[in-house]
Each structure stands twice: as structure tokens, then as C-alpha cells.
Design a protein around this motif. Sequence first.
Motif, PDB file in Angstrom:
ATOM      1  N   ILE A 197       0.823  -1.252  -0.156  1.00 19.34           N
ATOM      2  CA  ILE A 197       0.006  -0.018  -0.208  1.00 19.34           C
ATOM      3  C   ILE A 197       0.947   1.133   0.056  1.00 19.34           C
ATOM      4  CG2 ILE A 197      -2.000  -1.101   1.302  1.00 19.34           C
ATOM      5  CD1 ILE A 197      -1.077   0.347   3.738  1.00 19.34           C
ATOM      6  N   HIS A 198       0.343   2.475  -0.428  1.00 18.39           N
ATOM      7  CA  HIS A 198       1.047   3.644  -0.346  1.00 18.39           C
ATOM      8  C   HIS A 198       0.361   4.813   0.092  1.00 18.39           C
ATOM      9  CE1 HIS A 198       3.261   1.716  -3.828  1.00 18.39           C
ATOM     10  NE2 HIS A 198       2.173   1.154  -4.179  1.00 18.39           N
ATOM     11  N   ILE A 199       0.985   5.359   1.074  1.00 23.58           N
ATOM     12  CA  ILE A 199       0.429   6.233   2.127  1.00 23.58           C
ATOM     13  C   ILE A 199       0.760   7.777   1.628  1.00 23.58           C
ATOM     14  CG2 ILE A 199       0.166   7.150   4.266  1.00 23.58           C
ATOM     15  CD1 ILE A 199      -0.366   4.297   4.079  1.00 23.58           C
ATOM     16  N   VAL A 200      -0.389   8.568   1.506  1.00 22.64           N
ATOM     17  CA  VAL A 200      -0.029   9.986   0.604  1.00 22.64           C
ATOM     18  C   VAL A 200      -0.580  10.890   1.728  1.00 22.64           C
ATOM     19  CG1 VAL A 200      -1.013  11.476  -1.279  1.00 22.64           C
ATOM     20  CG2 VAL A 200      -0.905   8.945  -1.668  1.00 22.64           C
ATOM     21  N   ASN A 201       0.340  11.901   1.751  1.00 20.86           N
ATOM     22  CA  ASN A 201       0.069  12.832   2.933  1.00 20.86           C
ATOM     23  C   ASN A 201      -0.925  13.850   2.009  1.00 20.86           C
ATOM     24  OD1 ASN A 201       0.148  14.864   5.145  1.00 20.86           O
ATOM     25  ND2 ASN A 201       1.696  15.882   4.056  1.00 20.86           N
ATOM     26  N   LEU A 202      -1.939  14.432   2.488  1.00 19.07           N
ATOM     27  CA  LEU A 202      -2.830  15.316   1.959  1.00 19.07           C
ATOM     28  C   LEU A 202      -2.695  16.732   3.111  1.00 19.07           C
ATOM     29  CD1 LEU A 202      -5.761  13.985   0.169  1.00 19.07           C
ATOM     30  CD2 LEU A 202      -3.501  14.806  -0.839  1.00 19.07           C
ATOM     31  N   ASP A 203      -2.134  16.540   4.095  1.00 22.24           N
ATOM     32  CA  ASP A 203      -2.105  17.708   5.053  1.00 22.24           C
ATOM     33  C   ASP A 203      -0.916  18.506   4.898  1.00 22.24           C
ATOM     34  OD1 ASP A 203      -2.240  19.271   7.232  1.00 22.24           O
ATOM     35  OD2 ASP A 203      -2.464  17.728   8.869  1.00 22.24           O
ATOM     36  N   PRO A 204      -1.361  19.953   4.370  1.00 25.00           N
ATOM     37  CA  PRO A 204      -0.105  20.737   4.350  1.00 25.00           C
ATOM     38  C   PRO A 204       0.567  21.373   5.650  1.00 25.00           C
ATOM     39  CG  PRO A 204      -2.224  21.749   4.034  1.00 25.00           C
ATOM     40  CD  PRO A 204      -2.505  20.391   4.146  1.00 25.00           C
ATOM     41  N   ALA A 205      -0.151  20.805   6.427  1.00 24.62           N
ATOM     42  CA  ALA A 205       0.586  21.143   7.942  1.00 24.62           C
ATOM     43  C   ALA A 205       1.257  20.173   8.789  1.00 24.62           C
ATOM     44  CB  ALA A 205      -0.237  21.936   8.954  1.00 24.62           C
ATOM     45  N   ALA A 206       1.377  19.114   8.202  1.00 24.91           N
ATOM     46  CA  ALA A 206       2.097  17.859   8.586  1.00 24.91           C
ATOM     47  C   ALA A 206       3.494  17.970   8.825  1.00 24.91           C
ATOM     48  CB  ALA A 206       1.495  16.686   7.974  1.00 24.91           C
ATOM     49  N   GLU A 207       4.095  17.560   9.902  1.00 26.33           N
ATOM     50  CA  GLU A 207       5.679  17.801  10.111  1.00 26.33           C
ATOM     51  C   GLU A 207       6.303  16.148  10.001  1.00 26.33           C
ATOM     52  OE1 GLU A 207       6.231  19.996  13.597  1.00 26.33           O
ATOM     53  OE2 GLU A 207       5.558  21.791  12.442  1.00 26.33           O
ATOM     54  N   ASN A 208       5.860  15.471  10.856  1.00 25.93           N
ATOM     55  CA  ASN A 208       6.576  14.100  10.919  1.00 25.93           C
ATOM     56  C   ASN A 208       5.662  12.934  10.710  1.00 25.93           C
ATOM     57  OD1 ASN A 208       8.984  15.657  12.172  1.00 25.93           O
ATOM     58  ND2 ASN A 208       7.769  15.650  14.018  1.00 25.93           N
ATOM     59  N   PHE A 209       6.339  11.897  10.185  1.00 28.62           N
ATOM     60  CA  PHE A 209       5.526  10.806   9.803  1.00 28.62           C
ATOM     61  C   PHE A 209       6.059   9.376  10.276  1.00 28.62           C
ATOM     62  CE2 PHE A 209       5.302  14.052   6.668  1.00 28.62           C
ATOM     63  CZ  PHE A 209       3.690  14.245   6.193  1.00 28.62           C
ATOM     64  N   ASP A 210       5.120   8.490  10.572  1.00 27.94           N
ATOM     65  CA  ASP A 210       5.962   7.346  10.992  1.00 27.94           C
ATOM     66  C   ASP A 210       5.486   6.058   9.938  1.00 27.94           C
ATOM     67  OD1 ASP A 210       6.512   8.172  13.534  1.00 27.94           O
ATOM     68  OD2 ASP A 210       4.463   7.779  14.382  1.00 27.94           O
ATOM     69  N   TYR A 211       5.430   6.769   8.725  1.00 27.02           N
ATOM     70  CA  TYR A 211       5.421   5.780   7.579  1.00 27.02           C
ATOM     71  C   TYR A 211       5.967   6.355   6.264  1.00 27.02           C
ATOM     72  CZ  TYR A 211       1.559   9.167   6.708  1.00 27.02           C
ATOM     73  OH  TYR A 211       0.691  10.426   6.590  1.00 27.02           O
ATOM     74  N   PRO A 212       6.462   5.486   5.452  1.00 30.64           N
ATOM     75  CA  PRO A 212       7.153   6.181   4.172  1.00 30.64           C
ATOM     76  C   PRO A 212       5.855   6.915   3.385  1.00 30.64           C
ATOM     77  CG  PRO A 212       7.382   3.887   4.403  1.00 30.64           C
ATOM     78  CD  PRO A 212       6.383   4.246   5.173  1.00 30.64           C
ATOM     79  N   VAL A 213       6.186   8.321   3.051  1.00 30.05           N
ATOM     80  CA  VAL A 213       5.226   9.071   2.150  1.00 30.05           C
ATOM     81  C   VAL A 213       5.392   8.769   1.008  1.00 30.05           C
ATOM     82  CG1 VAL A 213       4.458  11.509   1.812  1.00 30.05           C
ATOM     83  CG2 VAL A 213       5.271  10.605   4.187  1.00 30.05           C
ATOM     84  N   ALA A 214       4.387   8.312   0.160  1.00 30.43           N
ATOM     85  CA  ALA A 214       4.528   7.948  -1.311  1.00 30.43           C
ATOM     86  C   ALA A 214       4.271   9.329  -2.020  1.00 30.43           C
ATOM     87  CB  ALA A 214       3.634   6.845  -1.433  1.00 30.43           C
ATOM     88  N   MET A 215       3.508  10.079  -1.709  1.00 32.12           N
ATOM     89  CA  MET A 215       3.094  11.453  -2.308  1.00 32.12           C
ATOM     90  C   MET A 215       2.813  12.519  -1.262  1.00 32.12           C
ATOM     91  SD  MET A 215       0.303  10.004  -4.989  1.00 32.12           S
ATOM     92  CE  MET A 215      -0.443  11.673  -5.172  1.00 32.12           C
TER      93      MET A 215
END
Length: 270
Positions: free
Chosen positions: A33-51
Amino acid sequence: MGYAQLVIGPAGSGKSTYCSSLYQHCETLGRSIHIVNLDPAAENFDYPVAMDIRELISLDDVMEELGLGPNGGLIYCMEHLEDNLDDWLNEELDNYLDDDYLVFDCPGQIELFSHVPVLRNFVEHLKRKNFNVCAVYLLDSQFITDVTKYVSGCMASLSAMVQLEVPHINILSKMDLVTNKRDVENYLDPEPHHLLSELNERMAPRFKKLNKSLIELVDEYSMVSFIPLDLRKESSIQYVLAQIDNCIQYGEDADVKIRDFDPDGDGDNE
């Protein structure tokens, strides 16, 4: 055909934690599966960001350059995304195969999925790109502790369902943090008459007619039900994922291809 989850819900409901746990669960299963960040305010992720929408626009830049506050800036960012669906998003989607599975981690501003058309137009764009889409609405289980909060949660979820017009799964997140699970379990399959009685007890008499209308709405739209999610239990994650996969018919197309494939190529039955 592609597959997509649109992970929505109020701020702090555990959307990013859900995405991270889902990614780890699928990785264990050997499922991609591919996780996509749509939050323009996000800073840190615990998953690989595909987009990442921040490659297109970020909230910090908008607030600094336009002098907008956090909420106004976020709406501006999402409207900018909407204006770039045919350019930026299409270019990003071209990197994925027809049967890839995308999970979109969305911002928590409730107006984005209740009455502002940005996410609805986003979903329509995905559907035009041949994606089966399911909205996954997360609500903090610690919020559902009495009838007034339960009805409020149902109304917010129903608003998103009506706005987005796609298959919809409601999840009670953070079940691992609930001290008395019975308080929550009472609202997983509630009796309408009991809800109305409890609501009338907590509200002033002048609200009785409104209470009756609200409970009738919840009862008639029986699709507004919640699935509890305890991220400590792989079985709980698997059950939620199975419900979502069923909504978007994930795997059914692959089954058909396998059954229809004729290794001899002549299709004769002897």
C-alpha cells in the motif's frame, strides 16, 4: 482499476496513527500500500510518504506570505490542490499502476469534508482516474461516552457521507485508551428508544421535538454505525481492513482475472 482510502475525521482522532499502523500491518502481510500525505501542515511521519502535498504547497508558506491564520491558510492550501488536480495530482498518480492501493491521510478541519467541496471534487477526480474510493471516518472513542456526544458524532459522520457520496466506513479509534469499554460498546448498536429517553433526560424539555428528529435520523440512516479499532490487536486492524476492502471490491477483480485466464490459450474443454 486502482483502490483508495480517504482517511478523514476531526483533528486528533488518530488518522496518521491509523495510517502508520495500517502500513505496518500490510508490510507484515507482504501486501503493498502507498500512504499519501494531504495535510499541508504535517511535519513528522511514522510511515514512508509516497506522495506529499507539501511538495505542491505548505501551510507555513501560505501563512507567512498571505498573512492567513491556520484555518484560513489550510483552506487556501486545499483549494490550491483542487486547482492542480489535472497537473500535480495526475503527474503523481502516473507513477502508480492500475491496481495500486493508495491511502490518503487528510487534514482534520471538519469543514473540508462537511460542506467545503474540495474533498468531494478530489474524490470525483480519483473516480475519473478509475479508482474505487472508500471514505474512512475516524472518531476518537473517548469522545463517545454519552448520548449527546454520540449523536454529535453521528451527525458529523452523516454530513461527510452526504457530502462525499462514496462508500463509507466509520471507525472508533483509540479503543486501547478507553478505561471502561462498556461505556463505548453501548453505542455500537444502540436501541433508538433508549437513545431518545437518555437524550431527553440530559436536555431541557423544550428540545424534545428536536431530540426525536435527531434520533429518527440516526435510526433511519442505520448506515451510521461504528467499528471499534484497537491498534494493539492485529485482528482488529485486519477486520477493519477487510470491511474497507469489501467496500471498494479490492481483490475481486484479481480473482476474476485468475479464473478467466486460460493457460492453453484455446479455451477448448476436452
